[in-house]
Write a protein that holds these residues in place. Structure first.
Motif, PDB file in Angstrom:
ATOM      1  N   TYR A   1     -13.174 -12.451  32.948  1.00 38.71           N
ATOM      2  CA  TYR A   1     -12.258 -13.541  32.590  1.00 38.71           C
ATOM      3  C   TYR A   1     -12.526 -14.727  33.493  1.00 38.71           C
ATOM      4  O   TYR A   1     -12.799 -14.568  34.681  1.00 38.71           O
ATOM      5  CB  TYR A   1     -10.797 -13.095  32.725  1.00 38.71           C
ATOM      6  N   GLN A   2     -12.430 -15.906  32.902  1.00 36.55           N
ATOM      7  CA  GLN A   2     -12.613 -17.109  33.686  1.00 36.55           C
ATOM      8  C   GLN A   2     -11.247 -17.555  34.222  1.00 36.55           C
ATOM      9  O   GLN A   2     -10.232 -17.323  33.562  1.00 36.55           O
ATOM     10  CB  GLN A   2     -13.205 -18.226  32.812  1.00 36.55           C
ATOM     11  N   GLY A   3     -11.227 -18.176  35.417  1.00 35.63           N
ATOM     12  CA  GLY A   3      -9.937 -18.614  35.952  1.00 35.63           C
ATOM     13  C   GLY A   3     -10.077 -19.592  37.099  1.00 35.63           C
ATOM     14  O   GLY A   3     -11.184 -20.081  37.393  1.00 35.63           O
ATOM     15  N   GLN A   4      -8.918 -19.884  37.740  1.00 35.56           N
ATOM     16  CA  GLN A   4      -8.855 -20.798  38.886  1.00 35.56           C
ATOM     17  C   GLN A   4      -8.202 -20.042  40.035  1.00 35.56           C
ATOM     18  O   GLN A   4      -7.212 -19.335  39.831  1.00 35.56           O
ATOM     19  CB  GLN A   4      -7.973 -22.014  38.539  1.00 35.56           C
ATOM     20  N   THR A   5      -8.736 -20.234  41.243  1.00 38.60           N
ATOM     21  CA  THR A   5      -8.130 -19.548  42.388  1.00 38.60           C
ATOM     22  C   THR A   5      -6.754 -20.144  42.667  1.00 38.60           C
ATOM     23  O   THR A   5      -6.538 -21.349  42.519  1.00 38.60           O
ATOM     24  CB  THR A   5      -8.997 -19.692  43.648  1.00 38.60           C
ATOM     25  N   VAL A   6      -5.810 -19.247  43.060  1.00 38.93           N
ATOM     26  CA  VAL A   6      -4.469 -19.684  43.431  1.00 38.93           C
ATOM     27  C   VAL A   6      -4.331 -19.607  44.945  1.00 38.93           C
ATOM     28  O   VAL A   6      -3.851 -20.523  45.590  1.00 38.93           O
ATOM     29  CB  VAL A   6      -3.401 -18.802  42.747  1.00 38.93           C
ATOM     30  N   ASP A   7      -4.747 -18.462  45.524  1.00 37.76           N
ATOM     31  CA  ASP A   7      -4.807 -18.339  46.987  1.00 37.76           C
ATOM     32  C   ASP A   7      -6.034 -17.508  47.327  1.00 37.76           C
ATOM     33  O   ASP A   7      -6.921 -17.369  46.484  1.00 37.76           O
ATOM     34  CB  ASP A   7      -3.511 -17.715  47.537  1.00 37.76           C
ATOM     35  N   ASP A   8      -6.080 -16.934  48.534  1.00 36.84           N
ATOM     36  CA  ASP A   8      -7.289 -16.242  48.983  1.00 36.84           C
ATOM     37  C   ASP A   8      -7.610 -14.992  48.173  1.00 36.84           C
ATOM     38  O   ASP A   8      -8.708 -14.456  48.255  1.00 36.84           O
ATOM     39  CB  ASP A   8      -7.156 -15.839  50.464  1.00 36.84           C
ATOM     40  N   ALA A   9      -6.637 -14.481  47.415  1.00 32.89           N
ATOM     41  CA  ALA A   9      -6.892 -13.244  46.684  1.00 32.89           C
ATOM     42  C   ALA A   9      -6.492 -13.326  45.222  1.00 32.89           C
ATOM     43  O   ALA A   9      -6.882 -12.481  44.427  1.00 32.89           O
ATOM     44  CB  ALA A   9      -6.152 -12.083  47.349  1.00 32.89           C
ATOM     45  N   THR A  10      -5.749 -14.328  44.827  1.00 26.90           N
ATOM     46  CA  THR A  10      -5.209 -14.366  43.471  1.00 26.90           C
ATOM     47  C   THR A  10      -5.920 -15.427  42.632  1.00 26.90           C
ATOM     48  O   THR A  10      -6.202 -16.526  43.109  1.00 26.90           O
ATOM     49  CB  THR A  10      -3.705 -14.673  43.489  1.00 26.90           C
ATOM     50  N   VAL A  11      -6.222 -15.036  41.391  1.00 25.61           N
ATOM     51  CA  VAL A  11      -6.868 -15.958  40.461  1.00 25.61           C
ATOM     52  C   VAL A  11      -6.000 -16.046  39.209  1.00 25.61           C
ATOM     53  O   VAL A  11      -5.545 -15.028  38.684  1.00 25.61           O
ATOM     54  CB  VAL A  11      -8.276 -15.463  40.074  1.00 25.61           C
ATOM     55  N   SER A  12      -5.757 -17.261  38.777  1.00 25.63           N
ATOM     56  CA  SER A  12      -4.992 -17.451  37.540  1.00 25.63           C
ATOM     57  C   SER A  12      -5.978 -17.431  36.365  1.00 25.63           C
ATOM     58  O   SER A  12      -6.905 -18.237  36.312  1.00 25.63           O
ATOM     59  CB  SER A  12      -4.264 -18.792  37.619  1.00 25.63           C
ATOM     60  N   THR A  13      -5.813 -16.492  35.431  1.00 26.66           N
ATOM     61  CA  THR A  13      -6.754 -16.346  34.313  1.00 26.66           C
ATOM     62  C   THR A  13      -6.015 -16.381  32.996  1.00 26.66           C
ATOM     63  O   THR A  13      -4.776 -16.432  32.975  1.00 26.66           O
ATOM     64  CB  THR A  13      -7.505 -15.002  34.393  1.00 26.66           C
ATOM     65  N   VAL A  14      -6.798 -16.284  31.915  1.00 26.48           N
ATOM     66  CA  VAL A  14      -6.200 -16.308  30.577  1.00 26.48           C
ATOM     67  C   VAL A  14      -5.299 -15.105  30.329  1.00 26.48           C
ATOM     68  O   VAL A  14      -4.410 -15.153  29.492  1.00 26.48           O
ATOM     69  CB  VAL A  14      -7.288 -16.354  29.472  1.00 26.48           C
ATOM     70  N   ILE A  15      -5.528 -13.989  31.052  1.00 28.16           N
ATOM     71  CA  ILE A  15      -4.656 -12.828  30.844  1.00 28.16           C
ATOM     72  C   ILE A  15      -3.530 -12.784  31.888  1.00 28.16           C
ATOM     73  O   ILE A  15      -2.799 -11.809  31.972  1.00 28.16           O
ATOM     74  CB  ILE A  15      -5.441 -11.500  30.858  1.00 28.16           C
ATOM     75  N   GLY A  16      -3.399 -13.864  32.654  1.00 22.57           N
ATOM     76  CA  GLY A  16      -2.330 -13.930  33.660  1.00 22.57           C
ATOM     77  C   GLY A  16      -2.914 -13.928  35.057  1.00 22.57           C
ATOM     78  O   GLY A  16      -4.138 -13.874  35.225  1.00 22.57           O
ATOM     79  N   PRO A  17      -2.068 -13.991  36.084  1.00 23.51           N
ATOM     80  CA  PRO A  17      -2.572 -13.973  37.453  1.00 23.51           C
ATOM     81  C   PRO A  17      -3.188 -12.614  37.771  1.00 23.51           C
ATOM     82  O   PRO A  17      -2.633 -11.581  37.393  1.00 23.51           O
ATOM     83  CB  PRO A  17      -1.334 -14.239  38.310  1.00 23.51           C
ATOM     84  N   VAL A  18      -4.340 -12.624  38.442  1.00 22.39           N
ATOM     85  CA  VAL A  18      -5.022 -11.375  38.767  1.00 22.39           C
ATOM     86  C   VAL A  18      -5.237 -11.321  40.273  1.00 22.39           C
ATOM     87  O   VAL A  18      -5.786 -12.265  40.865  1.00 22.39           O
ATOM     88  CB  VAL A  18      -6.391 -11.289  38.053  1.00 22.39           C
ATOM     89  N   MET A  19      -4.773 -10.210  40.884  1.00 23.14           N
ATOM     90  CA  MET A  19      -5.035 -10.002  42.314  1.00 23.14           C
ATOM     91  C   MET A  19      -6.423  -9.390  42.447  1.00 23.14           C
ATOM     92  O   MET A  19      -6.752  -8.427  41.745  1.00 23.14           O
ATOM     93  CB  MET A  19      -3.990  -9.075  42.916  1.00 23.14           C
TER      94      MET A  19
END
Lengths: 351, 277
Positions: A239-257
């Protein structure tokens, strides 16, 4: 002899536009969906399809650019397609000697060269046979021998194993691997089969709609796909996404740790189907990613089952679970459940 | 109360005789037999009227041998030229995709459908003393083309070359072009691809095309008599001799006809593997 090419050529309703570089002795696999421009690329390098732009250079010699186009017979290529295309009116030996003879070699040395190539591919005893007297695997070996007998600078293999049955394919793949190890020229291998690419190639180039989707050494591409088709081939959820913090990425399926991001910004997250667990209810307590899904299909492969899911946002997610879980969870198409993945199982890398 | 016949007539609203007609194969058989008879009867008539014991004698009539000899020589030259010029033409057409090729194919079809006499007129106007080609040829070489054996060959070529090219092109088009591609990557020039790949793979089609073209040249009448005339020993081919002899020596004409029928059947025999399975 390095190959340095930038291919621009028409293919039906789109234009192929991609660069291919390959060192002498290396094998580059071209992968991609049907009608993505792989064969057009091969044919353009052989001179069978005109370039609309770009260039083809081999060992410092220009085969094609804006001003010149060397005809196919004056390039140094060897072409093998899915169908062996052996000349039906010639014996196997004469088929293999056709190239050397066409390049001006006398009959006796041409036959000697052909014979040694047939021996190298393990079919020396079939020299006197006609193509219709050969099995599929033997024919394909003879076609390889014919392409190699001119000692081409560039060997072009267009799905050479795809028409073979699985047992024959494994056998010819092994022969091909051995022979390519001793081949000094560049090899381009078009294939659908990841196994061909992984066992034979030094470098993978994924093509989609005439453009390069991703390229790199096999280990890197398998570990870090950057294209949905590549992910599908190497069997990862991507999944493609944008980093939120050092471990979390916001993706099309929701935030992913994830296990941790390397840098901030646009990135990919990937996890293996085997890292996914399925639960009927949202499990409490453990620090996991959890996605609400419905089952799209279930495919049983021995002790394991591949479960294709659709997330609540409509994105695909593949899980691999034991057949026991399939029975316990009573998985069937349309069933609603939770898919969880431990953060440590999720890798994130820059786009 | 209705009778059985009336009931039967009324069933499904279709009169009984119609149903019987549709159910039987008699009408089809009648028409087919009539069609076959129209083809077979003339041949039977020819065979029935032939003086078989005297056949060899009749074949020694003065009109026969020069005509047969001329026909053999001219048709073999025609066939040789048709194959020499027509095979490369067929190959190039079979590999061409452009508009020009479409137009060339259409042009080649014209002599196939054109009445041969019209072909003869066209040949006369092109190669005649004042023709497009004939005038410069006469000025340069002092050569008159019409009413010579050369004219016979040109007339035969005009009708049989297109026939040959179209037949062979069809056979060559069914040769997978990827064979050409592979041969080219192996270093074969276009000429070598033609000689070593195209020719052998299309060989059965070439043989069939040659047999058809030769039969066509052998039977050529209209263009020949118009453009080459009917000079015994020089331009009087076998079909022309048959026509002439029918007035003066009917048995010689019949004998010559039988000889040509035998040749036609032999050509069919050659083609049997291809079309009669």
């Amino acid at each position: 002899m390095t190959l340095e090419a930038h291919i621009r050529a028409r293919r039906g309703d789109f234009e192929v536009d991609l660069a291919v570089h390959a060192e002498a002795g290396s094998v580059v696999a071209l992968l991609g969906p049907n009608a993505s421009g792989k064969t057009t690329t091969i044919d353009a390098i052989a001179g069978l399809v005109p370039l609309t732009g770009g260039h083809v250079r081999v060992g410092g010699r220009t085969w094609a650019d804006a001003h010149t186009s060397v005809p196919p017979q004056e390039r140094s290529t060897g072409l093998v397609a899915a169908q062996h295309l052996l000349f039906p009116h010639l014996t196997t030996l004469d088929n293999v000697a056709f190239g050397p003879r066409s390049r001006g070699m006398r009959r006796a040395p041409a036959h000697a060269r052909a014979r040694s190539e047939l021996v190298a591919l393990g079919i020396g005893e079939l020299a006197a046979r006609r193509p219709r007297e050969l099995s599929q695997g033997q024919s394909q070996r003879a076609a390889l021998a014919r392409a190699l007998a001119t000692d081409p600078d560039v060997l072009l293999l267009d799905e050479p194993l795809s028409a073979l049955d699985p047992a024959t394919r494994a056998e010819v793949r092994a022969v091909l691997g051995r022979r390519l190890a001793a081949f000094p020229g560049v090899t381009l291998l078009v294939t659908h089969d990841p196994l061909d690419a992984l066992t034979l190639a030094d470098r993978l180039v994924f093509i989609d709609q005439g453009r390069i989707a991703q390229e790199g050494p096999p280990e890197e591409v398998i570990a870090r796909p950057r294209d949905p088709y590549v992910a599908h081939i190497v069997g990862l959820n991507l999944y493609q996404g944008q980093t939120v913090d050092d471990a979390t990425v916001s993706t099309v399926i929701g935030p992913v740790m994830t296990s941790g991001v390397e840098s901030r910004g646009s990135c990919w997250v990937a996890f293996a189907p085997a890292a996914v667990s399925l639960y009927p209810e949202l499990p409490v307590g453990s620090p996991r990613n959890a996605f609400r899904c419905t089952v799209a299909s279930v495919e049983v492969l021995g002790q394991l089952a591949r479960v294709r899911l659709t997330t609540s946002d409509g994105h695909p997610l593949v899980a691999e679970v034991t057949t026991t879980s399939v029975a316990e969870l009573r998985l069937h198409t349309g069933a609603a459940l939770w898919a969880t993945v431990k953060a440590t199982e999720v890798s994130a890398y820059p786009a | 109360m209705m009778t059985d016949a009336a009931q039967s007539r009324q069933r499904d609203g279709v009169p009984a005789f119609r149903r019987r007609l549709a159910g039987s194969r008699a009408p089809l058989l009648t028409l087919a037999t009539l069609g076959m008879a129209l083809v077979v009867l003339p041949l039977l008539g020819l065979i029935a009227r032939t003086d078989w014991p005297g056949l060899l004698t009749h074949l020694r009539a003065p009109v026969v041998w020069p005509a047969i000899r001329l026909s053999l020589i001219t048709t073999l030259i025609t066939l040789g030229l048709a194959m020499l010029l027509g095979t490369p033409l067929a190959w190039l057409l079979s590999r061409a995709t452009g508009r020009l090729a479409t137009w060339m194919r259409a042009l080649l079809t014209v002599p196939v459908v054109l009445p041969p006499v019209v072909g003869g007129v066209a040949l006369l106007l092109a190669y005649g003393r004042n023709g497009l080609v004939g005038a410069p040829v006469f000025d340069a070489l002092g050569l008159r083309i019409p009413f010579t054996p050369l004219a016979v060959v040109l007339a035969q070529l005009f009708v049989s070359l297109p026939f040959y090219v179209l037949a062979v092109e069809g056979a060559m088009r069914s040769v997978d072009p990827r064979f050409d591609h592979v041969a080219a990557t192996l270093g074969a020039s276009p000429t070598r691809v033609f000689l070593r790949v195209g020719l052998p793979l299309a060989a059965p089609g070439i043989a069939a095309g040659a047999a058809l073209a030769w039969a066509r040249a052998l039977g050529e009448f209209g263009a020949t008599i118009t453009f080459a005339g009917n000079l015994t020993g020089r331009t009087q081919t076998a079909p022309l001799a048959v026509y002439v002899a029918l007035q003066s020596d009917p048995q010689a004409a019949i004998a010559l006809s039988i000889a040509m029928l035998a040749v036609s059947i032999a050509v069919l025999g050659l083609l049997r593997g291809r079309w009669m399975g």
